[in-house]
Design a protein around this motif. Sequence first.
Motif, PDB file in Angstrom:
ATOM      1  N   ARG A 154       2.959   0.570   8.257  1.00 16.38           N
ATOM      2  CA  ARG A 154       3.604   0.629   9.574  1.00 16.38           C
ATOM      3  C   ARG A 154       2.860  -0.250  10.594  1.00 16.38           C
ATOM      4  NH1 ARG A 154       7.288   4.135  11.799  1.00 16.38           N
ATOM      5  NH2 ARG A 154       7.000   5.718  10.158  1.00 16.38           N
ATOM      6  N   THR A 155       1.544  -0.286  10.489  1.00 14.89           N
ATOM      7  CA  THR A 155       0.759  -1.109  11.417  1.00 14.89           C
ATOM      8  C   THR A 155       1.211  -2.569  11.379  1.00 14.89           C
ATOM      9  OG1 THR A 155      -1.175   0.342  11.308  1.00 14.89           O
ATOM     10  CG2 THR A 155      -1.576  -1.941  11.940  1.00 14.89           C
ATOM     11  N   CYS A 156       1.511  -3.071  10.190  1.00 18.96           N
ATOM     12  CA  CYS A 156       1.990  -4.453  10.066  1.00 18.96           C
ATOM     13  C   CYS A 156       3.317  -4.624  10.800  1.00 18.96           C
ATOM     14  CB  CYS A 156       2.175  -4.822   8.593  1.00 18.96           C
ATOM     15  SG  CYS A 156       0.641  -4.863   7.636  1.00 18.96           S
ATOM     16  N   PHE A 157       4.194  -3.656  10.652  1.00 17.54           N
ATOM     17  CA  PHE A 157       5.503  -3.755  11.280  1.00 17.54           C
ATOM     18  C   PHE A 157       5.410  -3.627  12.801  1.00 17.54           C
ATOM     19  CE2 PHE A 157       7.213  -1.849   7.081  1.00 17.54           C
ATOM     20  CZ  PHE A 157       7.269  -3.111   6.510  1.00 17.54           C
ATOM     21  N   LEU A 204      10.652   2.232   6.770  1.00 15.47           N
ATOM     22  CA  LEU A 204       9.619   2.119   7.804  1.00 15.47           C
ATOM     23  C   LEU A 204       9.859   0.892   8.676  1.00 15.47           C
ATOM     24  CD1 LEU A 204       6.257   2.897   5.927  1.00 15.47           C
ATOM     25  CD2 LEU A 204       7.395   4.325   7.630  1.00 15.47           C
ATOM     26  N   ALA A 205      10.227  -0.209   8.028  1.00 16.93           N
ATOM     27  CA  ALA A 205      10.465  -1.451   8.756  1.00 16.93           C
ATOM     28  C   ALA A 205      11.609  -1.288   9.751  1.00 16.93           C
ATOM     29  CB  ALA A 205      10.762  -2.590   7.783  1.00 16.93           C
ATOM     30  N   SER A 256       0.843  -1.194   0.000  1.00 16.83           N
ATOM     31  CA  SER A 256       0.000   0.000   0.000  1.00 16.83           C
ATOM     32  C   SER A 256       0.878   1.243   0.000  1.00 16.83           C
ATOM     33  CB  SER A 256      -0.897   0.004   1.245  1.00 16.83           C
ATOM     34  OG  SER A 256      -1.604   1.223   1.356  1.00 16.83           O
ATOM     35  N   THR A 257       0.347   2.318  -0.586  1.00 19.27           N
ATOM     36  CA  THR A 257       1.042   3.603  -0.533  1.00 19.27           C
ATOM     37  C   THR A 257       0.722   4.352   0.757  1.00 19.27           C
ATOM     38  OG1 THR A 257      -0.778   4.617  -1.772  1.00 19.27           O
ATOM     39  CG2 THR A 257       1.136   3.849  -3.046  1.00 19.27           C
ATOM     40  N   ASP A 258      -0.192   3.794   1.537  1.00 23.51           N
ATOM     41  CA  ASP A 258      -0.567   4.388   2.826  1.00 23.51           C
ATOM     42  C   ASP A 258       0.428   3.907   3.883  1.00 23.51           C
ATOM     43  OD1 ASP A 258      -1.660   5.052   5.288  1.00 23.51           O
ATOM     44  OD2 ASP A 258      -3.724   4.672   4.665  1.00 23.51           O
ATOM     45  N   HIS A 259       1.363   4.763   4.245  1.00 21.71           N
ATOM     46  CA  HIS A 259       2.421   4.376   5.175  1.00 21.71           C
ATOM     47  C   HIS A 259       1.890   3.950   6.528  1.00 21.71           C
ATOM     48  CE1 HIS A 259       6.012   6.456   2.951  1.00 21.71           C
ATOM     49  NE2 HIS A 259       5.383   5.564   2.224  1.00 21.71           N
TER      50      HIS A 259
END
Length: 252
Positions: free
Chosen positions: A185-188, A221-222, A178-181
């Motif tokens: 980020r929520t996944c990470f 981000l990760a 997704s282009t929605d950071h």
Amino acid sequence: MEAATPTAEQQLNEIKTNLAVIRQKIADACVKAGREPSSVRLLPVTKTVPAERLRIAYAAGCHEMGENKVQEAREKSEVLSDLDIKWSVIGHLQTNKVKYITRFANEFQALDSLKVAAELDKRLQSAGRGMDVYVQVNSSGEASKFGLPPEDVEDFIRQLPNYSSLQIKGLMTLAIFSTDHDRVRTCFVRMRELQERLRQIAPAGLSFDELSMGMSGDFELAIEEGATVVRVGQAIFGKRPLPDSHYWPGFG
């Protein structure tokens, strides 16, 4: 008129330049997160990249390579057997393909099945060796993706001491594409929180210090959320001939 194919020297310089850019981005992300750049391992992802280009990449400093298709990895490992490459299998593995990866792979990052664990352990025991293994988690909740649901991981890892040749090192995930950071980020964040829980309850002999997450489009981000391994392909080797949906379920 078709463009001329770059020479080996041009390809070498291109890959060296790309690696330098990525390593600088890794360093910058680490500084932002208050971490040492040496705490993040760059794993070049080489799927669809021909063996002759990988030989050039090796000369540029890529001595680890990650593949998600076993057959492709097996063929490349044979062609490049004269080079000291550490191969990592990072894609879903069927039990009937396990026999192949124990012949060439140093690492398997996509364990999400006790059947695969048992077969892998059996083959490794026969070969008299162990293998570094990461448990794959479906952090995005997408039905199209492989990996265990986060809520199932604790029960899963309690079974892993039964397979003594599997050297459990940590967790791996693919974030939502997704282009929605914020969504990425929520996944990470979910993975970092899971890692913290597992460190408290993991059976003896199992380590969850490693967190493999982040690819070309989201590795910074990760890193901010604790990644210790980032898997980067296109930012090193250029765009692949087919869309990501061909290689990773749920992409595109």
